[in-house]
Design an enzyme around this catalytic site. Structure first.
Site, PDB file in Angstrom:
ATOM      1  N   HIS A  78      -4.203  -0.489   6.018  1.00  0.00           N
ATOM      2  CA  HIS A  78      -4.399  -0.005   7.108  1.00  0.00           C
ATOM      3  C   HIS A  78      -4.972   0.365   8.087  1.00  0.00           C
ATOM      4  CE1 HIS A  78      -6.641   2.981   4.968  1.00  0.00           C
ATOM      5  NE2 HIS A  78      -5.969   3.503   4.127  1.00  0.00           N
ATOM      6  N   HIS A 129       2.835  14.443   1.395  1.00  0.00           N
ATOM      7  CA  HIS A 129       1.987  16.100   1.144  1.00  0.00           C
ATOM      8  C   HIS A 129       3.012  17.224   0.911  1.00  0.00           C
ATOM      9  CE1 HIS A 129      -2.345  14.765   1.391  1.00  0.00           C
ATOM     10  NE2 HIS A 129      -1.823  13.683   2.126  1.00  0.00           N
ATOM     11  N   ASP A 172       1.262   3.067   3.455  1.00  0.00           N
ATOM     12  CA  ASP A 172       0.421   3.775   3.586  1.00  0.00           C
ATOM     13  C   ASP A 172       1.362   4.988   3.451  1.00  0.00           C
ATOM     14  OD1 ASP A 172      -1.493   5.355   2.810  1.00  0.00           O
ATOM     15  OD2 ASP A 172      -2.038   5.268   4.755  1.00  0.00           O
ATOM     16  N   LEU A 213      -5.074   8.810   7.605  1.00  0.00           N
ATOM     17  CA  LEU A 213      -6.413   8.857   7.585  1.00  0.00           C
ATOM     18  C   LEU A 213      -5.767   7.034   7.841  1.00  0.00           C
ATOM     19  CD1 LEU A 213      -8.503  11.178   6.346  1.00  0.00           C
ATOM     20  CD2 LEU A 213      -8.823  10.569   8.738  1.00  0.00           C
ATOM     21  N   ASN A 248      -5.600   7.061  -6.269  1.00  0.00           N
ATOM     22  CA  ASN A 248      -6.338   8.168  -5.667  1.00  0.00           C
ATOM     23  C   ASN A 248      -5.041   9.669  -5.851  1.00  0.00           C
ATOM     24  OD1 ASN A 248      -4.130   7.950  -3.595  1.00  0.00           O
ATOM     25  ND2 ASN A 248      -5.187   9.034  -2.274  1.00  0.00           N
ATOM     26  N   ALA A 273      -4.002  15.224   5.419  1.00  0.00           N
ATOM     27  CA  ALA A 273      -3.738  13.859   6.032  1.00  0.00           C
ATOM     28  C   ALA A 273      -2.967  12.913   5.158  1.00  0.00           C
ATOM     29  CB  ALA A 273      -5.545  13.144   5.724  1.00  0.00           C
ATOM     30  N   HIS A 329     -10.082   0.955   1.781  1.00  0.00           N
ATOM     31  CA  HIS A 329     -10.234   1.801   3.240  1.00  0.00           C
ATOM     32  C   HIS A 329     -11.369   2.060   4.315  1.00  0.00           C
ATOM     33  CE1 HIS A 329      -9.065   5.632   4.921  1.00  0.00           C
ATOM     34  NE2 HIS A 329     -10.124   6.024   5.348  1.00  0.00           N
ATOM     35  N   HIS A 337       1.398   5.305  -1.739  1.00  0.00           N
ATOM     36  CA  HIS A 337       1.270   6.597  -2.827  1.00  0.00           C
ATOM     37  C   HIS A 337       1.903   7.297  -3.500  1.00  0.00           C
ATOM     38  CE1 HIS A 337      -2.847   6.930  -0.639  1.00  0.00           C
ATOM     39  NE2 HIS A 337      -2.597   6.175   0.053  1.00  0.00           N
ATOM     40  N   LEU A 338       1.756   6.880  -4.881  1.00  0.00           N
ATOM     41  CA  LEU A 338       3.233   7.568  -5.081  1.00  0.00           C
ATOM     42  C   LEU A 338       3.296   8.644  -6.498  1.00  0.00           C
ATOM     43  CD1 LEU A 338       5.121   4.469  -7.412  1.00  0.00           C
ATOM     44  CD2 LEU A 338       5.610   5.188  -5.051  1.00  0.00           C
ATOM     45  N   ARG A 339       1.845   9.362  -5.587  1.00  0.00           N
ATOM     46  CA  ARG A 339       1.566  10.776  -6.715  1.00  0.00           C
ATOM     47  C   ARG A 339       1.336  10.728  -8.250  1.00  0.00           C
ATOM     48  NH1 ARG A 339      -1.720  10.779  -2.016  1.00  0.00           N
ATOM     49  NH2 ARG A 339      -1.044  11.711  -0.543  1.00  0.00           N
ATOM     50  N   HIS A 371       1.141  -1.243  -0.196  1.00  0.00           N
ATOM     51  CA  HIS A 371       0.199  -0.161   0.394  1.00  0.00           C
ATOM     52  C   HIS A 371       1.028   1.058   0.124  1.00  0.00           C
ATOM     53  CE1 HIS A 371      -3.809   2.110   1.875  1.00  0.00           C
ATOM     54  NE2 HIS A 371      -3.404   2.787   0.975  1.00  0.00           N
TER      55      HIS A 371
HETATM   56  N1  LIG Z   1      -3.312   7.523   3.980  1.00  0.00           N
HETATM   57  C1  LIG Z   1      -3.638   8.966   4.269  1.00  0.00           C
HETATM   58  O1  LIG Z   1      -3.446   9.866   5.577  1.00  0.00           O
HETATM   59  N2  LIG Z   1      -3.845   9.793   3.105  1.00  0.00           N
HETATM   60  C2  LIG Z   1      -3.899   9.158   2.094  1.00  0.00           C
HETATM   61  C3  LIG Z   1      -5.080   8.223   1.459  1.00  0.00           C
HETATM   62  C4  LIG Z   1      -5.710   7.076   2.054  1.00  0.00           C
HETATM   63  O2  LIG Z   1      -3.961   5.579   1.818  1.00  0.00           O
HETATM   64  O3  LIG Z   1      -6.262   6.753   2.825  1.00  0.00           O
HETATM   65  C5  LIG Z   1      -2.868   9.364   0.564  1.00  0.00           C
HETATM   66  O4  LIG Z   1      -3.197   9.852  -0.749  1.00  0.00           O
HETATM   67  O5  LIG Z   1      -2.651  10.858   1.599  1.00  0.00           O
HETATM   68 ZN   LIG Z   2      -3.717   5.319   0.979  1.00  0.00          ZN
HETATM   69 ZN   LIG Z   3      -6.529   4.749   2.668  1.00  0.00          ZN
END
Ligand SMILES: NC(=O)N[C@@H](CC(=O)O)C(=O)O
Ligand SMILES: [Zn+2]
Ligand SMILES: [Zn+2]
Length: 350
Positions: free
Chosen positions: A181, A258, A254, A226, A49, A270, A143, A23-25, A21
């Site tokens: 998560h 940001h 996760d 989150l 996302n 978050a 999620h 996020h690479l953006r 899990h």
């Molecule tokens: N975990 C987070 O707080 N943020 C994640 C989204 C997610 O995994 O819920 C994100 O894309 O910033």
């Molecule tokens: Zn996530």
């Molecule tokens: Zn999530």
């Protein structure tokens, strides 16, 4: 939690881990996030996302191509995920599955988290999609939080389990589901009591921290993610689950960067960045629990086993050599403040 004698081990060699899990953006940020994720992770489940989200086969595959173009190190393999909406069709699932590159689909309850506005408004809306996933053997990633504003933010995971998850697991007994998560003892119990088709990822920050770290003695926005950090009894239940040796719990960072000014703001985003030291942070948590011997299963075995993929065949070595995390890292021409910024991490990967 167990209280064992102080650990004196100074190296640990384990099968190469994967991150189930992350996020690479996108865009400029990819060169930074892809560099970090591919330092030693063999594979990673790439969260969809984006803005706009990766809702179809073409957008997921073109996102994959941008990740590969960002120059991952070694033989890193991104495993792609379809972002489910109320309008996703069963045909789209079959098409995505047939590519062999999209291994899962993700439910973001609409409004639950970062970039979830196009998410699912009711599970019933995607029942035909879940049927198709169950049929072709595509994993469902969730999620697990309700979005009802009348529900206290610390209770949203539990209420999701009690009101929504119970039906999903009952109605789709053959569907493989990963509760992403998880943050509560309730979720640990739910997963333990569910069939072998239900598993969960646990982040390093939910093992290392509880809500006091975020809120006592001043508000620390870099701990805000989150589902939100819970009280320490929940943290301890997560540590027990991760170090139990159960195949139902595995590594998913996760890591969710940001920009610094988007976190240190009147209404901060978050997400916590942990990809600079993912395995190192887990090693600290497992060492604190006297369970370093359980790290390999959690980080390198149970994830591929659940996904029906082969385990990695090479290894990585952690050495105990304390280092200080920088105050920030470059991210797409701006900066991200990582977890443990300006603090010491005991372990590093050779
Ligand atoms: N975990 C987070 O707080 N943020 C994640 C989204 C997610 O995994 O819920 C994100 O894309 O910033
Ligand atoms: Zn996530
Ligand atoms: Zn999530």
């Amino acid at each position: 939690m167990t209280n064992k004698a102080p650990n004196t081990q100074s190296t640990l060699t384990i099968t190469r881990p994967d991150d189930w899990h992350v996020h690479l953006r996108d865009g400029d940020q990819l060169k930074d996030t892809v560099r970090d994720i591919s330092r030693y992770m063999g594979r990673a489940i790439i969260m969809p996302n984006l803005v706009p989200p990766a809702i179809c086969t073409e957008t997921a595959l073109s996102y994959r191509a941008r990740i590969m173009a960002a120059g991952p190190q070694g033989s890193f393999e991104p495993l792609m995920v379809l972002y489910l909406t109320d309008k996703t069709s069963p045909e789209e699932i079959k098409k995505a599955h047939a590519t062999g590159k999209i291994v899962a689909a993700k439910v973001y309850p609409a409004g639950a988290t970062t970039n979830s506005d196009s998410g699912v408004t009711s599970m019933k809306n995607i029942y035909p999609v879940l049927e198709a996933m169950q049929e072709v053997g595509m994993l469902l990633l969730i999620h697990g939080e309700v979005t009802d504003s009348s529900i206290d933010i610390f209770d949203r995971e539990k209420v999701f389990l009690d009101t929504i998850m119970v039906d999903v697991v009952k109605d789709f007994p053959e569907l493989k589901i990963v509760l992403e998560h998880i943050t509560t003892k309730d979720a640990v119990d739910f997963v333990n009591n569910a069939s072998e088709n239900v598993a969960a990822t646990i982040t390093a920050h939910h093992l290392l921290y509880n809500r006091n770290h975020m809120l006592a003695g001043g508000i620390r926005p870099h701990y805000y993610c989150l589902p939100i950090l819970k009280r320490n009894t929940h943290q301890h239940a997560l540590i027990d689950a991760a170090t139990s040796g159960s195949k139902k719990f595995f590594l998913g960072t996760d890591s969710a960067p940001h920009y610094k000014d988007k976190k240190e703001a009147a209404c901060g985003c978050a997400g916590a960045y942990t990809a600079h030291a993912a395995l190192e942070l887990y090693a600290e948590a497992f060492e604190d629990a006297g369970a370093l011997d359980k790290l390999e299963g959690f980080a390198s075995h149970y994830g591929p086993d659940f996904y029906g993929l082969a385990r990695n065949t090479d290894t990585v070595t952690l050495i105990k050599q304390p280092w200080t995390v920088p105050a920030s890292y470059p991210l797409g021409g701006d900066h991200v403040v990582p977890i443990k910024a300006e603090s010491v991490i005991e372990w590093q990967v050779k």
